[in-house]
Design an enzyme around this catalytic site. Sequence first.
Site, PDB file in Angstrom:
ATOM      1  N   ASP A  55       0.802  -1.214   0.000  1.00 30.22           N
ATOM      2  CA  ASP A  55       0.000   0.000   0.000  1.00 30.22           C
ATOM      3  C   ASP A  55       0.840   1.270   0.000  1.00 30.22           C
ATOM      4  O   ASP A  55       1.886   1.297   0.635  1.00 30.22           O
ATOM      5  CB  ASP A  55      -0.822   0.002   1.300  1.00 30.22           C
ATOM      6  CG  ASP A  55      -2.269   0.255   1.021  1.00 30.22           C
ATOM      7  OD1 ASP A  55      -2.591   0.636  -0.110  1.00 30.22           O
ATOM      8  OD2 ASP A  55      -3.062   0.072   1.943  1.00 30.22           O
TER       9      ASP A  55
ATOM     10  N   ASN B  70      -9.794  -4.012  -6.966  1.00 30.21           N
ATOM     11  CA  ASN B  70      -9.000  -3.006  -7.711  1.00 30.21           C
ATOM     12  C   ASN B  70      -9.505  -2.786  -9.133  1.00 30.21           C
ATOM     13  O   ASN B  70      -9.168  -1.773  -9.759  1.00 30.21           O
ATOM     14  CB  ASN B  70      -7.517  -3.395  -7.749  1.00 30.21           C
ATOM     15  CG  ASN B  70      -6.781  -3.176  -6.445  1.00 30.21           C
ATOM     16  OD1 ASN B  70      -5.796  -3.855  -6.160  1.00 30.21           O
ATOM     17  ND2 ASN B  70      -7.247  -2.232  -5.624  1.00 30.21           N
TER      18      ASN B  70
ATOM     19  N   GLU C 214       1.225 -13.318  12.486  1.00 29.73           N
ATOM     20  CA  GLU C 214       1.604 -12.100  13.198  1.00 29.73           C
ATOM     21  C   GLU C 214       1.444 -10.929  12.236  1.00 29.73           C
ATOM     22  O   GLU C 214       1.784 -11.042  11.048  1.00 29.73           O
ATOM     23  CB  GLU C 214       3.065 -12.188  13.659  1.00 29.73           C
ATOM     24  CG  GLU C 214       3.318 -13.245  14.702  1.00 29.73           C
ATOM     25  CD  GLU C 214       2.591 -12.960  16.013  1.00 29.73           C
ATOM     26  OE1 GLU C 214       2.514 -11.785  16.410  1.00 29.73           O
ATOM     27  OE2 GLU C 214       2.100 -13.928  16.636  1.00 29.73           O
TER      28      GLU C 214
HETATM   29  C1  FPP Z   1      -1.784  -0.274  -3.558  1.00 33.05           C
HETATM   30  O1  FPP Z   1      -1.354   1.084  -3.413  1.00 33.05           O
HETATM   31  C2  FPP Z   1      -1.065  -0.894  -4.662  1.00 33.05           C
HETATM   32  C3  FPP Z   1      -1.644  -1.527  -5.722  1.00 33.05           C
HETATM   33  C4  FPP Z   1      -3.096  -1.648  -5.893  1.00 33.05           C
HETATM   34  C5  FPP Z   1      -0.819  -2.093  -6.812  1.00 33.05           C
HETATM   35  C6  FPP Z   1       0.454  -2.742  -6.402  1.00 33.05           C
HETATM   36  C7  FPP Z   1       1.264  -2.968  -7.603  1.00 33.05           C
HETATM   37  C8  FPP Z   1       2.602  -2.879  -7.718  1.00 33.05           C
HETATM   38  C9  FPP Z   1       3.478  -2.630  -6.565  1.00 33.05           C
HETATM   39  C10 FPP Z   1       3.273  -3.010  -9.033  1.00 33.05           C
HETATM   40  C11 FPP Z   1       2.956  -4.219  -9.844  1.00 33.05           C
HETATM   41  C12 FPP Z   1       3.136  -5.494  -9.104  1.00 33.05           C
HETATM   42  C13 FPP Z   1       4.089  -6.416  -9.342  1.00 33.05           C
HETATM   43  C14 FPP Z   1       4.094  -7.680  -8.558  1.00 33.05           C
HETATM   44  C15 FPP Z   1       5.124  -6.254 -10.354  1.00 33.05           C
HETATM   45  P1  FPP Z   1      -2.366   2.258  -3.731  1.00 33.05           P
HETATM   46  O2  FPP Z   1      -2.352   2.520  -5.175  1.00 33.05           O
HETATM   47  O3  FPP Z   1      -3.717   1.892  -3.179  1.00 33.05           O
HETATM   48  O4  FPP Z   1      -1.744   3.456  -2.951  1.00 33.05           O
HETATM   49  P2  FPP Z   1      -2.536   4.558  -2.075  1.00 33.05           P
HETATM   50  O5  FPP Z   1      -3.190   3.798  -0.945  1.00 33.05           O
HETATM   51  O6  FPP Z   1      -1.442   5.459  -1.623  1.00 33.05           O
HETATM   52  O7  FPP Z   1      -3.506   5.220  -3.006  1.00 33.05           O
END
Ligand code: FPP
Length: 222
Positions: free
Chosen positions: A2, A50, A189
């Site tokens: 996150d 998502n 945990e």
């Molecule tokens: C949550 O942060 C993150 C995601 C929904 C996407 C995670 C994806 C990656 C790290 C890159 C692709 C993955 C791989 C395995 C290569 P957010 O967007 O909700 O952040 P926020 O809470 O600050 O809005």
Amino acid sequence: MDGNGRWAKERGLPRIEGHRQGVESVRDVVRTAGKIGVGYLTLYAFSAENWSRPRLEVSALMRLLEKYLHDEIDELNENNVRLEAIGCLKDLPERVQKQLQKTRQATAQNDGMVLVLALSYGSRREITDAVRDCARLVKEGKIAVSDINETLISNHLYTHSYPDPDLLIRTSGEMRISNFLLWQISYAELVVAPALWPDFRKDQFLGAISEYGRRDRRFGGI
Ligand code: FPP
């Protein structure tokens, strides 16, 4: 994982830049976890919920994922990491499904850490699917209602061939589970790290592991 969006916002950048930096954290954490002997590492890369994000963000994330799966094969093999995935994989764009298949095949012989990507993953959906499977077995007369127990349910989850997690790390200070491995984390945990995911690198990961090491796990006993 996150905090990608907030990381980008703090810098006046588009959200996708946060996800791009997040991929660097994925690399660092996967490498470190493999080195210190973690057996299984599951990354919540894209939840079933998502899909409701803006279309452009979803397609950018899918492209990043496809690129990661393509570019990472050599590094995964060098580190003896086997890549697998859980979730409603048939919801993913065909290109991502194909690349996922290729990367899985290309790393299938590795017997070090298993890296599990949770993609289009939702825990309630997973549990519902398992309940349906068990109901079907009863209807077909293959098992009795009294045969339904925790082991049977676990065996019908997407994670049936993995152990339950010992440690769940959530970044960016969020104190929620967000429909992730609800059944499997019964005795995990929890470590909530303040760092946003793009800032969560080797040191932060090792910090979470040492916090885990200080915990007294009693599994309901004394
Ligand atoms: C949550 O942060 C993150 C995601 C929904 C996407 C995670 C994806 C990656 C790290 C890159 C692709 C993955 C791989 C395995 C290569 P957010 O967007 O909700 O952040 P926020 O809470 O600050 O809005």
